[in-house]
Every structure is written in C-alpha cells, then in structure tokens.
Design a protein around this motif. Structure first.
Motif, PDB file in Angstrom:
ATOM      1  N   VAL B   6       0.874  -1.165   0.000  1.00 26.48           N
ATOM      2  CA  VAL B   6       0.000   0.000   0.000  1.00 26.48           C
ATOM      3  C   VAL B   6       0.914   1.218   0.000  1.00 26.48           C
ATOM      4  N   ILE B   7       0.687   2.114  -0.940  1.00 28.55           N
ATOM      5  CA  ILE B   7       1.599   3.249  -1.110  1.00 28.55           C
ATOM      6  C   ILE B   7       0.831   4.548  -0.882  1.00 28.55           C
ATOM      7  N   ASP B   8       1.348   5.344   0.020  1.00 29.34           N
ATOM      8  CA  ASP B   8       0.681   6.583   0.414  1.00 29.34           C
ATOM      9  C   ASP B   8       1.177   7.722  -0.479  1.00 29.34           C
ATOM     10  N   LEU B   9       0.314   8.165  -1.391  1.00 26.28           N
ATOM     11  CA  LEU B   9       0.712   9.233  -2.302  1.00 26.28           C
ATOM     12  C   LEU B   9       0.724  10.585  -1.600  1.00 26.28           C
ATOM     13  N   ASP B  10       0.166  10.611  -0.378  1.00 30.04           N
ATOM     14  CA  ASP B  10       0.166  11.863   0.374  1.00 30.04           C
ATOM     15  C   ASP B  10       1.548  12.147   0.945  1.00 30.04           C
ATOM     16  N   THR B  11       2.229  11.098   1.369  1.00 26.63           N
ATOM     17  CA  THR B  11       3.505  11.320   2.042  1.00 26.63           C
ATOM     18  C   THR B  11       4.708  10.994   1.169  1.00 26.63           C
ATOM     19  N   THR B 178      -6.232   1.066   3.602  1.00 28.63           N
ATOM     20  CA  THR B 178      -7.007   1.103   2.363  1.00 28.63           C
ATOM     21  C   THR B 178      -8.437   1.540   2.649  1.00 28.63           C
ATOM     22  N   ARG B 179      -9.001   1.007   3.735  1.00 29.61           N
ATOM     23  CA  ARG B 179     -10.378   1.317   4.107  1.00 29.61           C
ATOM     24  C   ARG B 179     -10.496   2.782   4.532  1.00 29.61           C
ATOM     25  N   GLU B 180      -9.630   3.195   5.428  1.00 30.33           N
ATOM     26  CA  GLU B 180      -9.785   4.522   6.030  1.00 30.33           C
ATOM     27  C   GLU B 180      -9.409   5.644   5.077  1.00 30.33           C
ATOM     28  N   THR B 197      -2.229  -1.111  -3.654  1.00 26.51           N
ATOM     29  CA  THR B 197      -3.247  -0.086  -3.525  1.00 26.51           C
ATOM     30  C   THR B 197      -2.574   1.256  -3.249  1.00 26.51           C
ATOM     31  N   TYR B 198      -3.137   2.300  -3.792  1.00 29.72           N
ATOM     32  CA  TYR B 198      -2.570   3.646  -3.624  1.00 29.72           C
ATOM     33  C   TYR B 198      -3.514   4.500  -2.786  1.00 29.72           C
ATOM     34  N   LEU B 199      -2.968   5.147  -1.771  1.00 33.05           N
ATOM     35  CA  LEU B 199      -3.777   6.033  -0.933  1.00 33.05           C
ATOM     36  C   LEU B 199      -3.684   7.440  -1.516  1.00 33.05           C
ATOM     37  N   PRO B 200      -4.799   8.007  -1.940  1.00 34.69           N
ATOM     38  CA  PRO B 200      -4.748   9.335  -2.558  1.00 34.69           C
ATOM     39  C   PRO B 200      -4.336  10.397  -1.545  1.00 34.69           C
TER      40      PRO B 200
END
Lengths: 312, 231
Positions: B6-11, B178-180, B197-200
């Motif tokens: 899971v990759i956080d695109l925010d950070t 992913t859920r939150e 999955t990518y976190l926007p």
C-alpha cells in the motif's frame, strides 16, 4: 509498439503459406482445381510448406532465450502463443502426409490422404487464427484487442495465398478465371476488412492517464518519467513514427497491398501475359509487409500513459 | 493470503530511495543480477523492478505534484501469467505473489506486452524477463529479525509512505489504511484486479493567509536592522 522485423517476416510469410496451403488443398480435395497437374500441385504445396517453415524459423529469432523455446508447448490451456506453437507443429505431419500422397498418386489421393488434407487445412486455419488471437487477447493495446485482429490475419493470409496460387498457376498453365476470381474476391474482402479496422481504431477508447494514475477529477500531466535515458519500456512500447508517416504507410498498404495486385489480376484476366501475376504477388507481399509494420507502429500500449500519453 | 503493497501518495516525497533499495537488494538476490547497460555512459539504462514517476495533477494555482512509485501489482487476474506460453510466469496460490521462473523463460516479451503497469522488464544480457518478487527472499527469511521481514523498498522508505501486508486480512495495517483512506487501484477498468493499492493525497484545509499582517514601516526597519546585525 516496436515493430520487430522477425515477427513481421514470420506473420506475413507463414500467413501466406498457410493461406496458399488451405486454398490449394480445398480446391484439390473438392475436385475444382483447374488443370490440376501433379507437378503443379506438388510445387504449390512445396511453396506453401517452405513459406510456413521460413516464417516459423524466423519467429524464433525474436526470442531472447531460444534455448527454452521448446517449453512454449507447455501452456496450451491459457496461452494463445502456446496454442499457436502446438497447432503449427501439429500441422506438419498431416500436411506432409497429404503432400506425400499427392506426390505418390499424382494428385489422385485416396481416402486417408483426403482426411489428412482436411485435417491439415483445419489446423492451418486454426494456426493463423491463433496468431491473430495472441495480439487480440492483449487488453493493454486497444488497437489489437478487437475481433478484427484475427479476422485480418486470416483474410490477409488467404489473400496472399490466393495471389501466390494464381501466380504459380500462371507459370505452369496460364491465367484462369476461377483462380483469378478467388484471388480478386479475397483481396477485395481483405481490403474492406482493413478499411473497417482503420476506421475502428480511430475511436479513442480504454484507459487514460487519469484512470492510469487514479486522479479522475483533474487533468494529469507528466512532470518527469524518473529516468534520463530510454528504458526497456520506452524502447519496447514507445515507438511512434508520427501521424504523417502512418498516413503514408496506410496509402502504401492500400496501393501496394490491394489496388495494384487487383489491377494486375484484372489486366491478366483480360488477356495480358500471366507472368505479370508474379509482380502482383511481390507487390502484395510488400504491401502486406507494410501493413504488418503499421499494425505494430499504430498500436499504443497502456504503459505509455505512465510516460505522459493522455490516452492510447 | 494476498500479499501486497500500500503506497501513500500523500507522504511520498519522490526520492527514489525505494527504487535504489530494491535494485541493491535484488541485484544480489535470487533474481539478480538486475543488469545495467552503459551505467556510466551518456545514456545509462538497465533493469529496475520499481520506478518512480512524477505527475502534476490539476491546473495552476490549484495544482499538486504527485510522486508515483510503481512496481508489480501482483494482480489477482494476472494476464502476464495466462499469456505465458512456457509456464515461466506463475502466481503463487499461497500468497498471490507473481514470479518468473528464469530457468523456464524463453524471453518472448509477451508477458511484458500483457502488463499495463510496466512491471516486467527484459534483461537483455540474460535474455529472460525479470520483475518484482515482493522480496520473497526477505519476507520469509527466518534468520532476519521479524521487523526486517519486509520488502527492501518498504524498510528503506524515509517518508513511511510504503506499507506491506496481507490485503485479505481485514484487520491488517494495509487493509485498515485502504479502508480509512479510500485506497484505490490503478486502471481498474482493465479488470486485472491489482493487489497493490494507492492512498490518494489527503484533502487538507488550506492554510489561511488572510490574517497575516501587512508590512508596516516599523516592521520593515526592524527586519533591515536584524539582517544588518547578522551580517
């Protein structure tokens, strides 16, 4: 997509070979082959088998690790490439048996030979269909992911085979209205199909840079692809000759591949020497070769969206 | 089990450390080497399992830079596996990791053609296809400390933008994130069902600027004096 010369040679030559084999065998087995001499039938079948074999050998040239090529028969259940390989090899024993019977009996083959011929024709058709399906099964390239792809491969193979058939018949006997008619009909059908294909791929569908990156509520532009020089991905999928070259190549496909051969065929049928049919065949081979190059050059792979293309 | 990232695109700050760590670990690992071509030449190139691209989303002044690291998505419906004629490409039943058996690969490129994410790269020297293994030689290595049994890219990420875990387990950190954070997959319309999955980027309140005081004569003089003293 990068057009690999070995794949262009393979698909054009083996397509022509399978097309020729199917037409010769069907005409011969139904007894409608005009002035069927044993020598001519043998030559026709031999040319078909040589074309197919050159094509198949050339196809192995694009493998980067050909030592493992024998493993390509292992995944028939899911892979169209595997199916093609198995069908292409399965074709040989039936085709050779049938060709051997034609040679032994002087064209008057027995029941076993006829059955072998029918099976070989079916396998030839399925092989060309599988070649088309290798490309049509790729969801990543919308220009290929259509039913028109296998239809094109089959029809262009048959059209080239039809031309080879009249050209060789021209050397042995002369022009013939039935064979000439079949060749013209196949060329016209193939040209119409190719026209529909070009019309079809004009419509932009499928993923965009927005769905590729997940940002569908705003325009997305690439700032930096993350590398300074080319990568495997840009070399394999980034090939784009430009709009103008593609338009000219399309003109060339229709002129060399369809128009000139049809005109030459019509000219020969109305009385010109049959040797002009060889020129028609050479022109068609060049035209369909260009078509195969274009098939790759026009294909836009979805991974290029990550390299800055807005749509495919 | 469905292991993935899971990759956080925010950070994600786009530093390419994950790609470098990946290259370092895997070039000497079981799928190595990750061959380089003209590494010190004018046009350096080579095999990478992980590449970071940078995008601008939205129009100025409402634009934003997004850094997007991409490696194999370990798709549930992986076409790279179904198109492979040799059986070299396979998806492990037990954890969903997609791998290439280099002893079976014939280098026909078809799996790379079938992958929309550019996850597979042909090694021109070895003549076989290579791809992200999710550091399979790390995550199951019991000689490592439990916290080290993660892909090299995840361990190295200085911004903690990468997470590794089982996306089938609803209580895992990756599932929770992913859920939150409304995690999304890339190009879902192709139907490959990618696991990664990518976190926007988070929707943040804009920092108010209307209460910032305007420059007065005194504040300008103070500023000048402060600068003069520092010099």
């Amino acid at each position: 997509m990068h057009p690999a010369l070995s794949v262009i040679f393979f698909t054009v030559l083996s397509g022509a070979g399978y097309g020729l084999f199917m037409l010769v065998a069907v005409l011969h087995l139904t007894g409608s082959y005009p002035d069927a001499s044993s020598g001519e039938l043998q030559t026709q079948l031999a040319v078909a088998l040589v074309l197919i074999t050159i094509g198949l050998l050339s196809s192995s040239l694009h493998l980067h690790n050909p030592r493992n090529a024998w493993r390509a028969f292992m995944r028939v259940r899911t892979s169209w490439l595997s199916r093609e390989a198995v069908l292409a090899v399965a074709f040989y024993p039936f085709a050779l048996w049938y060709a051997w019977e034609v040679r032994a009996t002087g064209g008057d083959v027995g029941q076993a030979g006829m059955i072998m011929g029918v099976i070989a024709v079916l396998l030839a058709g399925l092989t060309v269909f599988s070649t088309g399906m290798i490309y049509a099964s790729l969801k990543t390239i919308r220009q290929w992911h259509t039913a028109l792809t296998p239809a094109n491969y089959l029809l262009l193979g048959l059209a080239l085979g039809g031309l080879a058939l009249v050209a060789i018949h021209g050397w042995f006997v002369g022009d013939d209205p039935l064979l000439g008619g079949i060749a013209i009909a196949l060329l016209v059908l193939a040209a119409i199909m190719k026209g529909i294909y070009f019309l079809w791929i004009r419509e932009v569908t499928g993923p965009t840079i927005n769905t590729a990156t997940g940002f569908t509520r705003a325009p997305v532009r690439i700032l930096d692809p993350g590398h300074t020089a080319g990568t495997f991905l840009t070399r394999e999928f980034g090939f784009d000759p430009g709009r103008q070259v593609i338009q000219r190549a399309r003109l060339g496909v229709f002129a060399l591949g369809f128009a000139l051969p049809i005109l030459l065929l019509a000219w020969v049928l109305s009385g010109a020497p049959a040797h002009w049919l060889t020129l028609a065949l050479i022109s068609a081979l060049a035209g369909i070769g260009l078509e195969r190059w274009l098939f790759f050059a026009e294909a836009r792979h979805a991974v290029m969206l990550y390299h800055g293309r807005q749509h495919t | 089990m469905r292991l993935g990232l899971v990759i956080d695109l925010d950070t994600c700050v786009g530093c390419h450390a994950c790609a470098v760590a990946c290259k370092q670990w895997n070039t000497s690992g079981t799928t190595g080497p990750l061959t380089d071509i003209a590494a010190y030449g004018a046009e350096p190139s080579g095999v990478w399992f992980n590449r970071i691209r940078h995008y601008e989303v939205g129009d100025y002044p409402n634009n934003k830079t997004v850094n997007m690291p991409m490696s194999c998505m370990h798709c549930e419906d992986a076409d790279c596996v179904t198109v492979c004629p040799t059986g070299a490409s396979y998806k492990r039943k037990e954890d969903g990791i997609v791998l290439v058996d280099q002893d079976k690969c014939m280098g026909c490129n078809l799996c790379a053609w079938a992958c929309p994410y550019g996850a597979r790269e042909l090694d021109p020297v070895d003549g076989v296809m290579k791809k992200c293994t999710l550091c399979i030689d790390r995550i199951y290595d019991e000689t490592l400390e439990p916290e080290d049994r993660q892909p090299a890219c995840v361990i190295t990420c200085p911004a903690h933008a990468r997470f590794f875990g089982d996306l089938d387990d609803p209580d895992s950190q990756v599932s929770r994130l992913t859920r939150e954070r409304a995690g999304q997959t890339l190009m879902p319309e192709l139907g490959y069902k990618p696991t990664n999955t990518y976190l926007p980027p988070r929707v943040t309140r804009p920092v108010p600027t209307d209460d910032v005081r305007r420059k007065s004569l005194i504040s300008s003089v103070k500023e000048w004096v402060n600068q003069a003293i520092v010099r």
